[in-house]
Design an enzyme around this catalytic site. Structure first.
Site, PDB file in Angstrom:
ATOM      1  N   SER A   9     -44.945  81.130 -54.589  1.00  0.00           N
ATOM      2  CA  SER A   9     -43.880  82.128 -54.436  1.00  0.00           C
ATOM      3  C   SER A   9     -44.460  83.511 -54.190  1.00  0.00           C
ATOM      4  CB  SER A   9     -43.006  82.155 -55.691  1.00  0.00           C
ATOM      5  OG  SER A   9     -42.331  80.922 -55.840  1.00  0.00           O
ATOM      6  N   ARG A  43      -4.697  95.015 -16.524  1.00  0.00           N
ATOM      7  CA  ARG A  43      -4.198  94.986 -17.899  1.00  0.00           C
ATOM      8  C   ARG A  43      -5.210  94.422 -18.892  1.00  0.00           C
ATOM      9  NH1 ARG A  43       1.574  92.228 -17.157  1.00  0.00           N
ATOM     10  NH2 ARG A  43       0.555  91.384 -15.294  1.00  0.00           N
ATOM     11  N   ASN A  90      -2.935  87.573 -18.265  1.00  0.00           N
ATOM     12  CA  ASN A  90      -3.053  88.888 -17.642  1.00  0.00           C
ATOM     13  C   ASN A  90      -3.490  89.956 -18.638  1.00  0.00           C
ATOM     14  OD1 ASN A  90      -2.171  88.409 -14.863  1.00  0.00           O
ATOM     15  ND2 ASN A  90      -0.197  87.883 -15.782  1.00  0.00           N
ATOM     16  N   ARG A 132     -55.063  88.753 -55.707  1.00  0.00           N
ATOM     17  CA  ARG A 132     -54.256  89.697 -56.466  1.00  0.00           C
ATOM     18  C   ARG A 132     -55.174  90.354 -57.483  1.00  0.00           C
ATOM     19  NH1 ARG A 132     -50.767  84.734 -58.801  1.00  0.00           N
ATOM     20  NH2 ARG A 132     -52.200  83.972 -60.398  1.00  0.00           N
ATOM     21  N   TYR A 161     -45.975  90.471 -37.238  1.00  0.00           N
ATOM     22  CA  TYR A 161     -45.916  91.567 -36.266  1.00  0.00           C
ATOM     23  C   TYR A 161     -46.751  92.737 -36.746  1.00  0.00           C
ATOM     24  CZ  TYR A 161     -43.773  94.948 -33.021  1.00  0.00           C
ATOM     25  OH  TYR A 161     -43.549  95.894 -32.053  1.00  0.00           O
ATOM     26  N   ALA A 206      -9.404  84.391  -6.601  1.00  0.00           N
ATOM     27  CA  ALA A 206     -10.223  85.072  -7.611  1.00  0.00           C
ATOM     28  C   ALA A 206     -10.437  86.533  -7.283  1.00  0.00           C
ATOM     29  CB  ALA A 206     -11.570  84.368  -7.735  1.00  0.00           C
ATOM     30  N   ALA A 207      -9.474  87.127  -6.566  1.00  0.00           N
ATOM     31  CA  ALA A 207      -9.629  88.521  -6.151  1.00  0.00           C
ATOM     32  C   ALA A 207      -8.852  89.493  -7.024  1.00  0.00           C
ATOM     33  CB  ALA A 207      -9.190  88.682  -4.693  1.00  0.00           C
ATOM     34  N   LYS A 244     -37.719  81.991 -37.330  1.00  0.00           N
ATOM     35  CA  LYS A 244     -37.707  82.464 -35.950  1.00  0.00           C
ATOM     36  C   LYS A 244     -38.902  81.860 -35.224  1.00  0.00           C
ATOM     37  CE  LYS A 244     -39.695  85.720 -34.148  1.00  0.00           C
ATOM     38  NZ  LYS A 244     -40.813  85.904 -33.158  1.00  0.00           N
TER      39      LYS A 244
END
Length: 500
Positions: free
Chosen positions: A428, A36, A251, A463, A410, A30-31, A374
């Site tokens: 809505s 490329r 490679n 409202r 937020y 792995a060296a 989220k």
């Protein structure tokens, strides 16, 4: 009873014993710099179907050889490679050997002489050959031991052998590896080439390495040069052909894409054998760690990544990207993205929904068209059907979130939570300004901005009263005509309000 050896235990007593299995040291190279690849990432850490190339190689080696010890040869990028390998919890725990100035594969293996002490055999693999599987390693070691060869090399047939040494063999015995520059036209037609996967008797390997020279264009010590040295001593060298899907290591970015394509096909074939339907394998992408239950259908342009888990009987896609997410039985995800989420049984996602990390959809819940969730927990059979953002929120069971609803979570400094009770009905275009709670069976009127808690069973309306301005259009037109003539327009001529 067959006996491979016998041991004397007391007078006249013989007990059958088995010869202990030969111990194997794994050496992973792995060296390599990977110039490329044109990347700051070490070549062996580039991902192939969700895991770095070296991860695939070490998995194949440890599963196929059951080694006594594992050695990883590192060089440039040592810190990154060591950190990655340690995070994979490879067993036995690897030893790292720094090659120092890289002088070829033979030089890299020579650097492991001390680390491989005590092993009978040495298995050598290249960290950029992720298509090598545990079954290939077992096959190589089986032939190596059956033929009592000093060395055995894994070979494969590729679609384009240009640039590779061609393998000349008779049965299991390797006769010669002919480099392309020295090959006749007839030999160049051979498509069987050598890989960089070897099994050696350690004693023979350590004895031959000092005899390898640097009389080549790169002035490096090449591991394949050990093979003719062993053959000149009269030793047997075996060649073991395996199917690697017409590709080999990589490679360049192009060859890495080819390797990934072969790996992806293998992964999908395995899932299809397990009862998963893949409508179009050419446009379906599944990472190596993904698990999928039977009778699930993957439609075109479905991407299942990371540690995703999918239950039985799901419908995923078309055009779905699901990352590190759990999908329960019978759930559907279409034209959507889910990352770091949990989608419950028979839940529905999409089209065009986004589930961000921390989202949980309980059984039968829905995140519909153009919905973003989220860190939200949507309760059993609750629905967020369309055009909504629900973040940092908990929604109870059987609730309905109307189109255009936004949890205003937020304030420019901190995130705040919204809680919506069981059976609530959010009208809505409601803005829920967190922190705020909407009680069980409560309602909010369409177009409301809710800044205070709503008690259970109540209706919240926020409202202004509707106003009617009569004759508004005609007054505006008259004022416009006066402006065009250069005449002054009084404020009262621009419009007026009239309740009614």
């Amino acid at each position: 009873m067959p006996r491979s050896a016998v041991a004397l235990q007391g007078e006249g007593a013989f007990v059958a014993t088995r010869r202990p299995p030969r111990s194997v040291a794994v050496v992973a190279l792995a060296a390599g710099r990977g110039k490329r690849m044109r990347s700051a990432t070490p070549k062996v850490l580039h991902p192939v179907c969700g895991r770095p190339s070296l991860w695939h190689v070490l998995r194949a080696a440890t599963r196929g050889a059951r080694p006594s010890n594992v050695i990883v040869v590192v060089g440039e990028g040592r810190r990154q490679v060591e950190e990655a390998v340690r995070s994979w919890r490879v067993r036995p725990e690897p030893t790292f050997v720094d090659q120092g100035t890289p002088l070829g594969t033979g030089h890299a293996v020579a650097a492991t002489e001390e680390a491989t002490q005590g092993a009978d055999d040495v298995l050598i693999l290249s960290g950029d050959d992720p298509l090598i599987g545990g079954e290939h390693v077992r096959q190589l070691l089986t032939v190596h031991r059956r033929t009592k060869a000093a060395a055995a090399i894994l070979t494969t047939v590729v679609d384009d052998p240009r640039g590779y040494g061609r393998v000349i063999r008779v049965g299991d015995e390797l006769i010669e590896i002919v480099e392309e520059s020295e090959a006749t036209p007839a030999i160049r037609k051979i498509r069987e080439i050598s890989t960089l996967v070897y099994a050696f008797r350690r004693e023979e390997l350590i004895g031959a390495l000092p005899l390898v020279g640097r009389d080549n264009v790169q002035h490096e010590y090449y591991l394949p040069d050990v093979l003719p040295i062993l053959k000149d001593k009269g030793e047997m060298v075996a060649a073991v052909a395996v199917d690697l899907g017409g590709s080999l290591g990589f490679n360049t970015r192009g060859s890495m894409a080819a390797v990934s394509s072969v790996m992806r096909a293998r992964i999908l074939e395995g899932h299809m054998r397990g009862g998963v339907a893949v409508v179009d394998p050419q446009t379906t992408y599944v990472d190596v760690d993904v698990r999928i239950g039977p009778d699930t259908i993957l439609y075109p342009l479905t991407f299942l990544e990371g540690a995703t888990r999918v239950g039985a009987g799901c419908r995923l896609g078309p055009s779905a990207r699901i990352v590190d997410t759990t999908v329960g039985e019978g759930a559907e995800v279409t034209f959507s993205v889910a990352v770091g989420s949990r989608i419950g049984p028979r839940a529905s996602v999409g089209p065009f929904a986004s589930l961000r990390p921390g989202t949980v959809l309980r059984e039968g819940a829905k995140a519909g068209t153009f919905v973003e969730l989220k860190a939200a927990r949507i309760g059993r059979n609750s629905k967020v059907p369309h055009l909504s953002y629900v973040g940092d929120a908990v929604v109870g069971e059987g609730a309905n979130i109307g189109a255009g609803t936004i949890t205003v979570n937020y304030d420019g400094y901190d995130k705040h939570r919204t809680t919506i009770g069981d059976g609530a009905f959010i009208g809505s275009d409601t803005m829920l300004v967190a922190p705020v709670r909407v009680g069980k069976q409560a309602n909010t009127a369409a177009g409301s901005v809710i800044t205070r808690d709503v008690p259970a069973g109540a209706l919240a309306v926020e409202r202004s009263e509707q106003r009617i301005v009569r004759g508004y259009r005609e007054r505006k037109r008259a004022a416009r005509r006066k402006q065009q003539r250069g005449e002054a327009v009084q404020p009262e001529e621009k419009g007026g309000a009239d309740r009614g």
